[in-house]
Structure formats: structure tokens, C-alpha cells
Design an enzyme around this catalytic site. Structure first.
Site, PDB file in Angstrom:
ATOM      1  N   LYS A  80      57.735  39.884  64.837  1.00 10.70           N
ATOM      2  CA  LYS A  80      56.356  40.396  64.872  1.00 10.70           C
ATOM      3  C   LYS A  80      55.507  39.412  64.081  1.00 10.70           C
ATOM      4  O   LYS A  80      56.014  38.706  63.208  1.00 10.70           O
ATOM      5  CB  LYS A  80      56.298  41.780  64.205  1.00 10.70           C
ATOM      6  N   GLY A 175      44.149  59.306  70.155  1.00 15.25           N
ATOM      7  CA  GLY A 175      43.919  57.900  70.517  1.00 15.25           C
ATOM      8  C   GLY A 175      43.909  57.720  72.020  1.00 15.25           C
ATOM      9  O   GLY A 175      44.909  58.001  72.699  1.00 15.25           O
ATOM     10  N   ASN A 256      53.244  52.739  67.141  1.00 14.11           N
ATOM     11  CA  ASN A 256      54.340  52.173  66.349  1.00 14.11           C
ATOM     12  C   ASN A 256      54.247  52.733  64.937  1.00 14.11           C
ATOM     13  O   ASN A 256      53.146  52.981  64.437  1.00 14.11           O
ATOM     14  CB  ASN A 256      54.201  50.648  66.287  1.00 14.11           C
TER      15      ASN A 256
HETATM   16  P1  NAD Z   1      44.271  50.570  71.608  1.00 16.34           P
HETATM   17  O1  NAD Z   1      43.728  49.773  70.490  1.00 16.34           O
HETATM   18  O2  NAD Z   1      43.881  50.261  73.016  1.00 16.34           O
HETATM   19  O3  NAD Z   1      43.946  52.147  71.390  1.00 16.34           O
HETATM   20  C1  NAD Z   1      43.996  52.784  70.152  1.00 16.34           C
HETATM   21  C2  NAD Z   1      42.966  53.920  70.203  1.00 16.34           C
HETATM   22  O4  NAD Z   1      43.093  54.717  69.043  1.00 16.34           O
HETATM   23  C3  NAD Z   1      41.526  53.417  70.240  1.00 16.34           C
HETATM   24  O5  NAD Z   1      40.818  54.056  71.293  1.00 16.34           O
HETATM   25  C4  NAD Z   1      40.963  53.813  68.869  1.00 16.34           C
HETATM   26  O6  NAD Z   1      39.575  54.097  68.891  1.00 16.34           O
HETATM   27  C5  NAD Z   1      41.786  55.059  68.576  1.00 16.34           C
HETATM   28  N1  NAD Z   1      41.866  55.416  67.173  1.00 16.34           N
HETATM   29  C6  NAD Z   1      41.988  54.611  66.091  1.00 16.34           C
HETATM   30  N2  NAD Z   1      42.034  55.346  64.958  1.00 16.34           N
HETATM   31  C7  NAD Z   1      41.970  56.646  65.348  1.00 16.34           C
HETATM   32  C8  NAD Z   1      41.988  57.883  64.654  1.00 16.34           C
HETATM   33  N3  NAD Z   1      42.075  57.941  63.320  1.00 16.34           N
HETATM   34  N4  NAD Z   1      41.905  59.032  65.370  1.00 16.34           N
HETATM   35  C9  NAD Z   1      41.802  58.994  66.718  1.00 16.34           C
HETATM   36  N5  NAD Z   1      41.772  57.851  67.429  1.00 16.34           N
HETATM   37  C10 NAD Z   1      41.851  56.703  66.748  1.00 16.34           C
HETATM   38  O7  NAD Z   1      45.865  50.520  71.442  1.00 16.34           O
HETATM   39  P2  NAD Z   1      46.977  50.808  72.554  1.00 16.34           P
HETATM   40  O8  NAD Z   1      47.348  49.557  73.219  1.00 16.34           O
HETATM   41  O9  NAD Z   1      46.572  52.000  73.353  1.00 16.34           O
HETATM   42  O10 NAD Z   1      48.208  51.207  71.621  1.00 16.34           O
HETATM   43  C11 NAD Z   1      48.235  52.442  70.931  1.00 16.34           C
HETATM   44  C12 NAD Z   1      49.423  52.478  69.991  1.00 16.34           C
HETATM   45  O11 NAD Z   1      50.620  52.310  70.751  1.00 16.34           O
HETATM   46  C13 NAD Z   1      49.441  51.367  68.929  1.00 16.34           C
HETATM   47  O12 NAD Z   1      50.051  51.880  67.777  1.00 16.34           O
HETATM   48  C14 NAD Z   1      50.336  50.305  69.541  1.00 16.34           C
HETATM   49  O13 NAD Z   1      50.953  49.493  68.563  1.00 16.34           O
HETATM   50  C15 NAD Z   1      51.349  51.181  70.263  1.00 16.34           C
HETATM   51  N6  NAD Z   1      52.005  50.526  71.398  1.00 16.34           N
HETATM   52  C16 NAD Z   1      51.256  50.026  72.401  1.00 16.34           C
HETATM   53  C17 NAD Z   1      51.885  49.406  73.494  1.00 16.34           C
HETATM   54  C18 NAD Z   1      51.104  48.848  74.644  1.00 16.34           C
HETATM   55  O14 NAD Z   1      51.720  48.566  75.680  1.00 16.34           O
HETATM   56  N7  NAD Z   1      49.788  48.682  74.528  1.00 16.34           N
HETATM   57  C19 NAD Z   1      53.286  49.331  73.542  1.00 16.34           C
HETATM   58  C20 NAD Z   1      54.032  49.891  72.502  1.00 16.34           C
HETATM   59  C21 NAD Z   1      53.375  50.489  71.436  1.00 16.34           C
END
Ligand code: NAD
Length: 351
Positions: A80, A175, A256
Site C-alpha cells: 500500500k 457513504g 477498509n
Molecule cells: P469514495 O471516496 O468514492 O466514497 C466515499 C464516500 O463516503 C464519499 O461519498 C464521502 O462523501 C462519504 N463520506 C466520507 N465521510 C463520511 C461520513 N463521515 N459519513 C458519511 N459519508 C461519508 O470511495 P469508494 O471508492 O466508494 O470506497 C469506499 C470505501 O471502500 C473506502 O474505504 C475504500 O478504501 C473501500 N474500498 C473501495 C474499493 C473500490 O473498488 N473503490 C475497493 C475496496 C475497498
């Protein structure tokens, strides 16, 4: 933090501190385990309050990648990277300077897009190194597949713990970004009732319009009388303050490092009778997607691995039940056994 003591305890092979004063680049690349193949892990850009916070995050996330790959039966290692910066200070030059550090590792570390990096940013990094995945213009990114994996995880947990159908479920989603919004679509199509929150009001309005979801305030999401709580925002939202508020029977989401302290908070969830789907198992869809892109995408292979999330979770739930341990501990056990077995197979092949 005693650095060598920490990396010995956590099992890291290599930690690279990347500094480029011209571009004010400060980044840390952590390779947890590259014994099974290149260490894969996306790069996160975040304005960490302290360097110790950044280091803690990258060490924890990279170790999670090793376990994630093992549970998903993907023959890669875990890594990472974090770039310590304000997203507003992100420039093409900064990203390219970072790309040169990635390149210097000659394929020991392969990266992609995480929080605060767009596909365009990743293409900037790619101008300096070929060791980047998820850059194809055609690709919709890993989020839709990650959401499919989370849906499979919810299905496994509900069948194991609740004996309810998906269309009978009430689900709270925290989220609504790339993964959360895709998950809402899938759950809506299955007939589930959705309760959602996000700090971005445009996103909540859109999900309400598209899927008839009930929108609640960010603090209210924990307290809802629902079947499933699905954390899809940032990490550590499950902690001493929030877990006592939960009424859901299942925690199953994409974020994560959902638990602020894995040992402590997985036990707290168990003691409250809440069924936890270990984050790095349920959210492996993204890794499955980028890995398959890297080796040459064949849909049937990628979907077989994706469906494996359901089977692996059932295996973990059964181990936990039989040994009376938490689902988190059962996932660690399963991952460590798979890593040991894969290392043995690799060593046998090499001799
Ligand atoms: P993203 O940044 O597109 O979405 C995150 C969302 O959470 C945003 O809309 C943000 O406004 C919201 N948010 C932030 N703080 C908040 C709070 N306190 N309350 C409510 N909403 C809040 O990210 P993503 O790609 O959708 O990923 C989401 C999570 O999943 C992350 O932790 C990421 O590491 C994990 N993840 C993502 C993927 C992927 O394929 N994108 C894969 C594995 C894990």
C-alpha cells in the site's frame, strides 16, 4: 513508534520513505509481503495530521492487502502507499515524482487508485511507470465489482445468521461514493429497503431520487433499527462510541479498516451478538478486478474469483462458530493458512 519493532510485529518486508523536495512530495510505500508475487495495493492521498498517522495507516492497510489476496486466492503480495498531501496541492509533477519512486521498485510494488486519486491522476503516475493497474480508459474502475462482492457478502451473512431473503432486509449504507452508490443500485434491484447517509448532500439526493432511499444524518445512521449496517465511507467508523449505538444484526460493507481496533472491536461486536463480515474478505472485488486486468481479463475467471467471496465468508463463519472465536480471528486464521500453503506450493515448484 519503534519502527523496526513495529514492522517485525506486523511482518513487513520493506518500507520506503519517498521524498522529493522540488515537488514537496512525501510518500510512504509499504510492502508487507511479496513472497507470493508482486505486492499489490492502491495509493491513497490524504492530508494526515502527523507522519506517525500516515505510517500507521500504510502499515495497517498493506498488511490487510496480504490477507485480502490470500482470502481471495489471488497469487500476489500485499502493499500500500500513502502520499501525505492536501488534495488541493495535487499536481501532475507531484504525481509523476511519486511514479518514479514506484518505478524504482521494478515491479515489486504495483499500485492503483485509492482515496483522493482519480483515474486521471493514476494515468499521470503511469507516465513514469508501468507498474500501475486500473488505468484502462474503457474500465469502469473496480468499484462496481467491489459492490457485487459486498452484495455476495451480505447474502452469505444473512443466510448464515438471519435466514431472511434480501427483499425482506432493511439496510443502512454509510457513504455513497463509487462503491456505496453501486451497492445501493444492486440492493434496490433485489428489493431491499435502503437507509443512507453521506456528508455530500448531492449524493444523498441522487440516491433518494433513484432508489427511494430514506436519507438520514451521518450520526443517525448507526442508530437505525435495520438488519444490516454497511460501512462504505472511510475506515475506523466502528469504535467504542459507535458500536454501542448499533441495532443492526450484521455489519457488512466495503470500507477498509472498518474497526478502529480489530481485536477489541471485533470482540465488542461479537459480545453484542452482531455478525461482522471481515472487511478485507468482503471488499476483495476491487483487487480481483485489477488483478484480472493485469493478467489479461477473462470474465469467467474474474467472476469465479468474485463468487469465491461468498464461499470464503461461509468458511470463515463456520470456523468462528466451531472454535468460538470472532469472525475477524477466523479470517486471520484462514488467511495465514492459505499463505503458508501457497508458499509451500511455490517452493515445491521452484525446486
Ligand atoms: P469514495 O471516496 O468514492 O466514497 C466515499 C464516500 O463516503 C464519499 O461519498 C464521502 O462523501 C462519504 N463520506 C466520507 N465521510 C463520511 C461520513 N463521515 N459519513 C458519511 N459519508 C461519508 O470511495 P469508494 O471508492 O466508494 O470506497 C469506499 C470505501 O471502500 C473506502 O474505504 C475504500 O478504501 C473501500 N474500498 C473501495 C474499493 C473500490 O473498488 N473503490 C475497493 C475496496 C475497498
Amino acid at each position: 513508534m519503534e519502527l523496526f519493532e513495529t514492522v517485525t510485529r506486523m511482518g513487513h518486508e520493506q518500507v520506503l520513505f519517498c521524498h522529493n523536495p522540488e515537488q514537496n512530495l512525501k510518500a510512504i510505500i509499504a510492502i508487507h509481503d511479496a513472497s507470493l508475487g508482486s505486492a499489490m495495493g492502491a495509493t491513497r492521498l490524504w492530508p494526515y495530521v502527523s507522519e506517525a498517522d500516515a505510517l500507521r495507516d500504510v502499515l495497517r492497510l498493506s498488511r490487510g492487502m496480504t490477507y485480502k489476496a490470500a482470502c481471495a486466492n489471488i497469487p500476489v503480495g500485499g502493499g500500500k502507499a500513502v502520499i501525505i498531501a492536501d488534495p488541493r496541492a495535487k499536481t501532475s509533477e507531484l504525481l509523476r515524482a511519486y511514479g518514479r519512486f514506484v518505478n524504482s521498485l521494478n515491479g515489486r510494488f504495483i499500485t492503483g487508485q485509492d482515496v483522493n486519486l482519480s483515474p486521471r491522476d493514476v494515468r499521470e503516475i503511469c507516465r513514469e511507470t508501468k507498474y500501475v493497474v486500473g488505468v484502462s480508459e474503457k474500465s469502469g474502475g473496480p468499484a462496481p465489482i467491489t459492490a457485487c462482492g459486498v452484495l455476495l457478502g451480505i447474502k452469505a451473512a444473512v443466510e448464515f445468521g438471519l435466514q431472511k431473503r434480501l427483499d425482506e432486509l432493511k439496510i443502512a449504507i454509510q457513504g455513497l461514493g463509487n462503491v456505496g452508490s453501486n451497492l445501493c443500485k444492486l440492493l434496490y434491484e433485489k428489493g431491499a429497503t435502503l437507509f443512507v447517509t453521506d456528508i455530500n448532500s448531492e449524493r444523498t439526493a441522487e440516491i433518494k431520487r433513484l432508489y427511494g432511499a430514506t436519507v438520514v444524518e451521518p450520526d443517525e445512521i448507526y442508530t437505525l433499527d435495520v438488519d444490516v449496517f454497511s460501512p462504505c465511507a472511510l475506515g475506523a467508523t466502528l469504535n467504542d462510541s459507535t458500536i454501542p449505538l448499533l441495532k443492526a444484526s450484521i455489519v457488512a460493507g466495503a470500507a477498509n479498516n472498518q474497526l478502529e481496533n480489530e481485536q477489541l472491536h471485533s470482540k465488542l461486536l461479537k459480545s453484542k451478538g452482531i455478525f461482522y463480515c471481515p472487511d478485507y474478505v468482503i471488499n476483495a472485488g476491487g483487487l480481483i478486478d485489477v488483478y484480472n486486468e493485469m493478467i489479461g481479463y477473462e470474465e469467467h475467471k474474474a467472476f469465479k474469483q468474485l463468487n469465491g467471496i461468498y464461499d470464503t465468508l461461509l468458511e470463515i463463519f463456520n470456523i468462528a462458530k466451531q472454535q468460538d472465536i470472532t469472525n475477524f480471528e477466523a479470517a486471520q486464521k484462514l488467511a495465514e493458512e492459505r499463505i503458508k500453503k501457497a508458499r509451500l506450493q511455490k517452493a515445491t515448484k521452484e525446486h
